[in-house]
Design an enzyme around this catalytic site. Structure first.
Site, mmCIF file in Angstrom:
data_model
loop_
_atom_site.group_PDB
_atom_site.id
_atom_site.type_symbol
_atom_site.label_atom_id
_atom_site.label_comp_id
_atom_site.label_asym_id
_atom_site.label_seq_id
_atom_site.Cartn_x
_atom_site.Cartn_y
_atom_site.Cartn_z
ATOM 1 C CB THR A 38 47.686 43.040 42.993
ATOM 2 O OG1 THR A 38 48.100 43.121 41.227
ATOM 3 C CG2 THR A 38 47.048 44.848 42.682
ATOM 4 N N GLY B 195 47.544 39.323 44.131
ATOM 5 C CA GLY B 195 46.740 38.585 44.042
ATOM 6 C C GLY B 195 45.468 37.652 45.355
ATOM 7 N N GLY C 247 47.266 39.670 48.970
ATOM 8 C CA GLY C 247 46.827 41.946 48.674
ATOM 9 C C GLY C 247 47.669 41.955 47.662
ATOM 10 C CG ASP D 57 37.012 33.017 35.234
ATOM 11 O OD1 ASP D 57 38.075 32.986 34.727
ATOM 12 O OD2 ASP D 57 36.467 33.181 34.428
ATOM 13 N N GLY E 27 42.734 41.897 36.987
ATOM 14 C CA GLY E 27 43.871 42.994 37.553
ATOM 15 C C GLY E 27 42.996 44.388 37.000
ATOM 16 C CG ASP E 28 41.121 43.989 32.723
ATOM 17 O OD1 ASP E 28 42.871 45.115 32.885
ATOM 18 O OD2 ASP E 28 41.152 43.714 31.795
#
Length: 131
Positions: free
Chosen positions: A38, A40, A43, A64, A69-70
């Site tokens: 990833t 951010g 994409g 925020d 990622g989770d």
């Protein structure tokens, strides 16, 4: 299917698609069937035997990024468990992570304990909820 999740601190930081491709190639040589990296707001990239799928970032007003990622990993696992293909699951996870960064959640920083606190308070035996 099976999966393994490697966070950037376990692998390494990648700055661009070229570096991601190099890391993915090394991981695939170690037995990983597919690798998703990833980026951010830029994409993601999915590397597999079928080639590379590049997913564009989803335009949102990011307020925020905690937990993005989770959310991506959770949404990916959920979509795969529902029978989606890996490219479909990655695209859906990308949208879910984008949505998650558009929501301000000041409470989450209080809810997630700092690492030393989490380690000290963890118990080797599971706790059961009391009624």
């Amino acid at each position: 299917w099976s999966s393994d999740v490697c966070s950037s601190d376990l692998v390494e930081q990648v700055r661009d698609l070229e570096e991601a491709a190099e890391v993915a190639a090394r991981l695939r040589l170690q037995g990983f069937g597919a690798v998703v990296v990833t980026f951010g707001e830029a994409g993601y990239a999915l590397f597999s035997a079928e080639g590379v799928v590049r997913g564009r970032g989803v335009p949102v007003e990011a307020v925020d990024a905690v937990g993005a990622g989770d959310v991506f990993v959770g949404a990916l696992a959920c979509a795969l468990s529902e029978g989606r293909t890996l490219p479909q699951a990655a695209a859906w996870a990308n949208r879910a992570a984008a949505l998650s960064v558009s929501i301000r959640r000041p409470w989450i920083r209080r809810w997630i304990p700092p690492w030393p606190t989490a380690v000290r308070s963890s118990s080797p035996t599971p706790r059961t909820a009391s009624a």
